[in-house]
Design an enzyme around this catalytic site. Structure first.
Site, PDB file in Angstrom:
ATOM      1  N   HIS A 172     -10.754  -6.927   0.846  1.00 28.35           N
ATOM      2  CA  HIS A 172     -11.562  -6.787  -0.366  1.00 28.35           C
ATOM      3  C   HIS A 172     -12.071  -8.186  -0.747  1.00 28.35           C
ATOM      4  CE1 HIS A 172     -12.194  -6.205  -4.735  1.00 28.35           C
ATOM      5  NE2 HIS A 172     -12.221  -4.909  -4.498  1.00 28.35           N
ATOM      6  N   ASP A 229      -2.026  -8.171  -0.158  1.00 31.81           N
ATOM      7  CA  ASP A 229      -2.814  -7.492  -1.186  1.00 31.81           C
ATOM      8  C   ASP A 229      -2.324  -6.049  -1.235  1.00 31.81           C
ATOM      9  OD1 ASP A 229      -4.583  -6.155  -2.768  1.00 31.81           O
ATOM     10  OD2 ASP A 229      -6.399  -6.773  -1.692  1.00 31.81           O
ATOM     11  N   GLN A 251      -4.072  -1.347  -3.122  1.00 33.14           N
ATOM     12  CA  GLN A 251      -4.281   0.040  -2.712  1.00 33.14           C
ATOM     13  C   GLN A 251      -2.982   0.686  -2.248  1.00 33.14           C
ATOM     14  OE1 GLN A 251      -7.112   1.920  -2.732  1.00 33.14           O
ATOM     15  NE2 GLN A 251      -8.320   0.294  -3.644  1.00 33.14           N
ATOM     16  N   LYS A 278      -4.724   1.301 -11.010  1.00 34.25           N
ATOM     17  CA  LYS A 278      -4.826   2.222  -9.871  1.00 34.25           C
ATOM     18  C   LYS A 278      -3.589   3.091  -9.730  1.00 34.25           C
ATOM     19  CE  LYS A 278      -7.650  -0.891  -7.014  1.00 34.25           C
ATOM     20  NZ  LYS A 278      -9.009  -0.537  -7.411  1.00 34.25           N
ATOM     21  N   CYS A 290     -16.824  -3.560  -2.569  1.00 41.33           N
ATOM     22  CA  CYS A 290     -16.379  -4.961  -2.615  1.00 41.33           C
ATOM     23  C   CYS A 290     -15.800  -5.391  -1.273  1.00 41.33           C
ATOM     24  CB  CYS A 290     -15.371  -5.190  -3.741  1.00 41.33           C
ATOM     25  SG  CYS A 290     -16.033  -4.856  -5.358  1.00 41.33           S
TER      26      CYS A 290
END
Lengths: 154, 411
Positions: free
Chosen positions: B124, B200, B203, B226, B368
């Protein structure tokens, strides 16, 4: 929710499927590139101006039906017009898209109001889908950028 | 096998009571941001109605209660990702800020011109742009792990790419392709090369059991919004020894031990990285979201999403054949519930516009991840992403609504 028939008029889909003035122009034509940062759509406008008149224009890039058809109709509308007329047309089109430019003087406003949009009227429905206004105006902003990069002699 | 009863879950989410044009909302954009359950909304309202006060600076009872709520949320969130202690959780604005914190604090303290940082082609922008800023500022060098044809990391040359690197920063799950990456293997490879491993988890964490200690990671960024919590708050988990050694990121109140005319000293971690009044109510909501997901059980959440993703891929492929291209792996063992797709050559914006007529909410755009878009040779994709409140009927609604796109564009 407004109906899709307001957005996807037949003339828009026609320009999307068969875009006019698609391609590139060699220098001395000016090239400008526009991005819609929201969706990644990109457009390149090639502009050839002789004696203050748009002698040729080509459009390249990728995007949705609204951005591509708007670019195609724009290219037809500005070809053969003087830069003054083009500026009035841009102002009129952006006005239709509810995008007002702050720096307009009265003469410019009057000139814009007198402009006939022709096929471009088909894009009027876009205003009902505010998210798509940026798609419709992408080519026009890129055209303005190209005009700003013209050499002073053009 | 136990899974999630999405019909029951849906009752917890007030937004699904809403009709638009007399039709229910089919929300398939949870990879973008998730909807909020009543439990989170109530926790935030009750906190503001009964216990709201500043934290970490006042002696009165109300403030003490707010402290307990705020630090209680930190402890819950630490347990949720199996951090070894609550102080390893730093609250940030979002996962983007968490990654920026690592780059600007750890990166500036540890990276010089010519130092190598390894990223992947499926990152991202939040895990690309901050590093580009450091390239511009001090001339660090970026190397990129490429992808296989089915959208997984191509690890063939990993040891060469990592050779001499100082950091390896990668996603645990691609927001575009849905790909799950082999996080433990990547952390091990980073450490073998003498690099730190930055994950990261934005997600990944909302959909899976997360265990930062089992991974052996050094940092992980994730976000509340999220995972059923409010927007405005995210978190950085960092190994205590690293966080302790890092210089502060933002300066101001709360992050100091002492301030004099000639300088300052920092507070201990995590306050060192929490300058100014934090999003107090949002942190409380984040804690409630973690409670909600913990009650469901993250193993069950993952099982539910695997079933649903498998169903959606099979159903869409059976129904539309070559007219639909689903990006990323088709094996549900190595992918999450984000399905990016191309449909009959119709631009994703137009697909999304037509789906909206049936209240089917999908993301259309570059997500993104423009470097990945260039690799896929597209400017944009449409993405449907599933979560705990979705079921097979939502996937069917997506498939039905796609017919409308064909009707208009006639491809």
């Amino acid at each position: 929710m407004p109906g899709l028939e307001d957005l996807y008029r037949e003339i828009i889909l026609d320009h999307y499927r068969t875009p006019r003035n698609r391609g590139e122009l060699e220098p001395p034509a000016v090239r400008a590139e526009g991005h819609n940062p929201l969706c990644g759509d990109e457009i390149q406008v090639y502009l050839d101006v002789t004696d203050g008149v748009v002698s040729d224009i080509k459009v390249a890039g990728q995007g949705c039906s609204i951005s591509q058809s708007s670019a195609s109709m724009m290219s037809q509308a500005v070809k053969g017009k003087s830069l003054l007329e083009v500026r009035a047309l841009v102002r009129r089109f952006k006005g239709m898209m509810s995008v007002d430019e702050a720096d307009a003087d009265e003469a410019e406003e009057a000139a814009a109001a007198a402009v006939k949009l022709g096929d471009l009227e088909a894009l009027q429905g876009v205003v009902k889908f505010p998210v798509r206004i940026k798609c419709a105006t992408l080519a026009w902003n890129t055209l303005l950028q190209a005009m700003s990069e013209l050499p002073a002699t053009a | 096998m136990t899974t999630v009863d999405s019909a029951l879950v849906r009752k917890d989410f007030p937004i699904f009571d809403r009709l638009i044009d007399d039709k229910p909302i089919v929300y398939l954009d949870s990879a973008n941001t998730s909807q909020k359950p009543r439990q989170v909304i109530d926790a935030m309202s009750q906190f503001m109605e009964n216990s709201y006060a500043p934290i970490n600076r006042s002696a009165y009872q109300l403030a003490a209660e707010a402290d307990v709520m705020y630090e209680g949320a930190r402890a819950k969130i630490a347990r949720f990702v199996n951090a070894s202690r609550p102080e390893e959780i730093v609250f940030t604005k979002n996962a983007t800020e968490a990654l920026n914190l690592v780059v600007h604090s750890w990166g500036r303290a540890n990276l010089q011109a010519g130092d190598v940082v390894v990223l992947t082609h499926m990152e991202h922008h939040a895990n690309i742009v901050p590093w580009h800023m450091l390239v511009a500022e001090r001339g660090i060098v970026l190397r990129w792990v490429p992808l296989t044809a089915d959208g997984q990391l191509d690890l063939t040359d990993l040891s060469t790419l990592l050779d001499g690197a100082k950091a390896f920063s990668f996603t645990a799950m691609s927001n575009v392709l849905g790909t799950l990456t082999p996080v433990k293997l990547l952390c091990d490879a980073a450490h073998a090369a003498g690099a730190i491993a930055i994950v990261d988890g934005c997600q990944f964490v909302p959909h899976n059991v997360t265990d930062v200690q089992a991974w052996g990671a050094d940092f992980m960024a994730f976000s509340s919004h999220k995972m059923c919590g409010p927007s405005g708050v995210g978190a950085l988990w960092g190994r205590a020894t690293l966080l302790d050694a890092m210089p502060p990121f933002l300066g101001g109140g709360n992050m100091i031990a002492d301030v004099r005319l000639d300088g300052f000293t920092t507070a201990p971690v995590p306050a060192k990285f929490e300058a100014g009044t934090p999003p107090i109510t949002e942190v409380v909501g984040f804690g409630a979201a973690v409670d909600y997901l913990t009650d469901l059980g993250m193993t069950n959440v993952r099982r539910h999403e695997m079933d649903l993703t498998g169903y959606a891929i099979t159903m869409l492929t059976d129904r539309y054949g070559d007219d639909i291209t689903i990006h990323g792996p088709t094996n549900i063992e190595v992918r999450g519930a984000s399905l990016s797709f191309a449909f009959r050559g119709i631009h994703p914006h137009d697909v999304s516009q037509v789906l909206d007529q049936q209240n089917v909410c999908v993301r259309a755009g570059h997500h993104c991840a423009k470097p990945l878009m260039r690799l896929l040779d597209v400017t944009a994709t449409a993405r449907a992403s599933f979560y705990i409140y979705n079921d097979e009927s939502d996937a069917d609604a997506l498939a039905d609504a796609l017919e409308g796109a064909s009707d208009i564009f006639g491809f």
